[in-house]
Structure formats: C-alpha cells, structure tokens
Enzyme design. Structure first.
Site, PDB file in Angstrom:
ATOM      1  N   HIS A 165       5.003 -26.755 -47.276  1.00  0.00           N
ATOM      2  CA  HIS A 165       3.978 -25.683 -47.539  1.00  0.00           C
ATOM      3  C   HIS A 165       3.088 -25.550 -46.283  1.00  0.00           C
ATOM      4  O   HIS A 165       2.882 -26.473 -45.643  1.00  0.00           O
ATOM      5  CB  HIS A 165       3.292 -25.815 -48.808  1.00  0.00           C
ATOM      6  CG  HIS A 165       2.723 -24.543 -49.146  1.00  0.00           C
ATOM      7  ND1 HIS A 165       1.508 -24.056 -48.665  1.00  0.00           N
ATOM      8  CD2 HIS A 165       2.934 -23.817 -50.054  1.00  0.00           C
ATOM      9  CE1 HIS A 165       1.031 -22.914 -49.090  1.00  0.00           C
ATOM     10  NE2 HIS A 165       1.953 -22.654 -50.080  1.00  0.00           N
ATOM     11  N   LYS A 189      -0.835 -25.612 -56.624  1.00  0.00           N
ATOM     12  CA  LYS A 189      -1.744 -26.040 -55.617  1.00  0.00           C
ATOM     13  C   LYS A 189      -2.872 -26.984 -56.329  1.00  0.00           C
ATOM     14  O   LYS A 189      -2.460 -27.605 -57.249  1.00  0.00           O
ATOM     15  CB  LYS A 189      -2.433 -24.835 -54.947  1.00  0.00           C
ATOM     16  CG  LYS A 189      -1.425 -23.945 -54.407  1.00  0.00           C
ATOM     17  CD  LYS A 189      -1.957 -22.805 -53.551  1.00  0.00           C
ATOM     18  CE  LYS A 189      -0.928 -22.165 -53.029  1.00  0.00           C
ATOM     19  NZ  LYS A 189      -1.155 -20.967 -51.895  1.00  0.00           N
ATOM     20  N   SER A 203       1.336 -13.649 -52.260  1.00  0.00           N
ATOM     21  CA  SER A 203       0.909 -12.755 -53.112  1.00  0.00           C
ATOM     22  C   SER A 203       1.779 -12.142 -54.042  1.00  0.00           C
ATOM     23  O   SER A 203       1.841 -10.763 -54.198  1.00  0.00           O
ATOM     24  CB  SER A 203       0.078 -11.507 -52.234  1.00  0.00           C
ATOM     25  OG  SER A 203      -0.930 -12.269 -51.453  1.00  0.00           O
ATOM     26  N   GLY A 223      -2.060 -15.966 -50.796  1.00  0.00           N
ATOM     27  CA  GLY A 223      -3.527 -15.748 -51.447  1.00  0.00           C
ATOM     28  C   GLY A 223      -4.484 -14.782 -50.637  1.00  0.00           C
ATOM     29  O   GLY A 223      -5.546 -14.573 -51.114  1.00  0.00           O
ATOM     30  N   GLU A 227       0.106 -24.669 -45.999  1.00  0.00           N
ATOM     31  CA  GLU A 227      -0.956 -25.112 -46.375  1.00  0.00           C
ATOM     32  C   GLU A 227      -0.925 -26.656 -45.722  1.00  0.00           C
ATOM     33  O   GLU A 227      -1.888 -27.333 -45.375  1.00  0.00           O
ATOM     34  CB  GLU A 227      -1.609 -25.169 -47.660  1.00  0.00           C
ATOM     35  CG  GLU A 227      -1.897 -23.542 -47.771  1.00  0.00           C
ATOM     36  CD  GLU A 227      -1.979 -23.285 -49.443  1.00  0.00           C
ATOM     37  OE1 GLU A 227      -2.010 -24.265 -50.303  1.00  0.00           O
ATOM     38  OE2 GLU A 227      -2.033 -22.101 -49.573  1.00  0.00           O
ATOM     39  N   ASN A 242       3.519 -22.569 -57.754  1.00  0.00           N
ATOM     40  CA  ASN A 242       2.929 -23.687 -57.172  1.00  0.00           C
ATOM     41  C   ASN A 242       1.394 -23.579 -57.376  1.00  0.00           C
ATOM     42  O   ASN A 242       0.542 -22.778 -57.137  1.00  0.00           O
ATOM     43  CB  ASN A 242       3.067 -23.186 -55.578  1.00  0.00           C
ATOM     44  CG  ASN A 242       2.291 -24.368 -54.736  1.00  0.00           C
ATOM     45  OD1 ASN A 242       1.795 -25.336 -55.152  1.00  0.00           O
ATOM     46  ND2 ASN A 242       2.185 -23.711 -53.416  1.00  0.00           N
ATOM     47  N   GLU A 285       7.467 -17.873 -46.586  1.00  0.00           N
ATOM     48  CA  GLU A 285       5.957 -17.386 -46.982  1.00  0.00           C
ATOM     49  C   GLU A 285       5.483 -17.178 -45.710  1.00  0.00           C
ATOM     50  O   GLU A 285       4.762 -17.794 -44.971  1.00  0.00           O
ATOM     51  CB  GLU A 285       5.422 -18.717 -47.664  1.00  0.00           C
ATOM     52  CG  GLU A 285       6.250 -18.974 -48.942  1.00  0.00           C
ATOM     53  CD  GLU A 285       5.025 -19.799 -49.777  1.00  0.00           C
ATOM     54  OE1 GLU A 285       4.981 -19.152 -50.908  1.00  0.00           O
ATOM     55  OE2 GLU A 285       4.716 -20.721 -49.278  1.00  0.00           O
TER      56      GLU A 285
END
Ligand code: PGA
Length: 253
Positions: A91, A10, A211, A172, A93, A8, A166
């Site tokens: 996702h 991003k 991660s 991250g 985010e 991904n 996730e």
C-alpha cells in the site's frame, strides 16, 4: 471475472467495531456474485474472523520472513493462524511511511502466496509523477519489480493475486481518477501481467482504489479491466460500503 470489493480499515477499529464487521458481512451475503473482504488492523483479525466465519477477513501488511527478530512485525503464519485469508501488500502508505521498496513488496507477495493467502498488491503514482506525464511508466516499473514470481506462482496460476491501482493523489482526498485514465492504466497493468504470467494474466483481478464511494462506483465498475475496488474510508460502515458492493453486483449483471 467475479469482482472483488475489499475494504481497507487502515488504523481504525477496536472491539466495539466488530458490529460493523458483522453488518458488512451480513449485507454482503445478498451479493453472492461479488467477492467481498475486509482488511482490518492486525489486532482485530482473529476476533473479526471468529465473528464472521464465512466472510473473508484480511490483513493490511505482512512481513516476508517466516519468523525472527523483526520487532513489531507479523508473519504469514500469524495471519493464517489468526484466521486471515488475504493480505494487502505494498500500500502506498507503507511504501511511503515505512519506506517499503518494490523488492520488499515482491518478497511479501511471494511469502503470502506461498502461505496460501490471497494477495492484493498495490501500485500507484504520485500527483507530481502524473502531472509530469510519467504515471504509466511508473506503475509499469513498480509492477515489473514487485510482481510475485516465487514457487507459489510457478506451480499455480496467480488466481489468488489481485493488483490494486491506487493513484496516491486519489487516496482519502475525494479526488477520483477519470474513467479514461483508469481504463488506460488498467490496460497497462494487464499488459504487464501478461508479460509476467502469459495467458494466466487474464485471471488476475485489477482493482481500482482511491476515494471509491457508492456514488462513483457504478461508472468505475463499468470501466474496462476494472475487476473490483479497494476501498478505504467508505469501508468503515455498512452504510457506505454496501452500496459499493451492490454496484459491483449490478456491473456483473
Ligand atoms: P480511500 O482509500 O478509499 O479512503 O481513498 C483507499 C486506499 O487507501 O486503499
């Protein structure tokens, strides 16, 4: 089950980075026992798909409507027209920054599957929820409310669907959920899939994300019910990404 390792990117990637897409696609050919994909920014999908025609290029999101007055959004027909074969939906985010709810995510997954795209549907809990002991219940509820159930699912089995667990606190951050926690969560995900799809649930891949790196991938892939990974930061270069693909191939034996 064949493992899937999806990157991904991003909000990273311009024309100069197509070299990285090429390098990843080329190296991935050495691991035919693993499905590998890169979800790049919408602006790069067509060029990436042209650059590596035999490799799976995906999107990071899609709108659920067929077309219409949705400024800034991209629909399934645009993605398939550009050469995408899959899309991420839900996702964290986007759930967070774009305030997408489970119903939006379900509608997106239904639309994408109906359009012939493969789907990686993301779920995951926040640190506060995990610390309060609510991780399993939260993810189960997210799944129950966001799993696709549309005609595409009814008429076939959700082979083109993957779930990415996730934990938000692991994205991250360099923090990874323990293998015990991953195993427990993925078992719960499998149970929710079975409740929704019966025996076909066995054919839905459950990815871990947060991660993932070459160094931790072997133990993650050795964990029960881990059928692959969704990789953010470590998917940006072949140097970081290919070892994860290699670990998936090694886990497959
Ligand atoms: P990360 O991101 O690998 O950089 O933690 C994973 C993701 O958000 O899909």
């Amino acid at each position: 089950m064949k493992k899937l390792v999806a990157g991904n990117w991003k909000m990273h990637g311009v024309a100069a980075d197509l070299e990285r897409v090429r390098a990843i696609a080329e190296a991935s050919r050495n691991y035919p026992s693993v499905d590998v994909a890169l979800c790049v920014p919408a602006t790069l999908i067509e060029r990436a798909a042209r650059a590596v025609p035999d490799f799976a290029i995906g999107a990071q999101d899609v709108h659920f409507a067929e077309k219409g007055a949705h400024t800034g959004c991209v629909c399934t027909a645009m993605l398939t027209d550009a050469g995408a074969s899959l899309t991420i939906v839900g996702h964290s985010e986007r759930r967070d920054a774009q305030r997408e709810c489970d119903a939006d995510v379900k509608a997106k997954a239904d639309a994408a599957l109906a359009a012939g795209l493969s789907v990686i549907l993301c779920v995951g809990e926040s640190l506060a929820v995990r610390e309060a002991g609510g991780a399993l219940a939260t993810v189960a509820a997210q799944l129950d409310a966001s799993l696709p159930h549309g005609p595409a699912v009814a008429s076939g089995v959700p082979d083109r669907l993957a779930i990415a667990y996730e934990p938000i606190w692991a994205i991250g951050t360099g923090k990874v959920a323990s293998c015990d926690d991953i195993a427990e969560m993925h078992r719960t995900v499998r149970e929710r899939l079975a409740a929704a799809y019966g025996g076909a649930a066995e054919r839905v891949r459950i990815l871990y994300g947060g991660s993932v790196k070459g160094s931790n991938a072997p133990e993650i892939f050795a964990t029960p019910n881990v059928d692959g990974a969704l990789v953010g930061g470590a998917s940006l270069t072949a140097e970081d990404f290919v070892p994860i693909v290699a670990a998936a191939a090694a886990a497959a034996g």
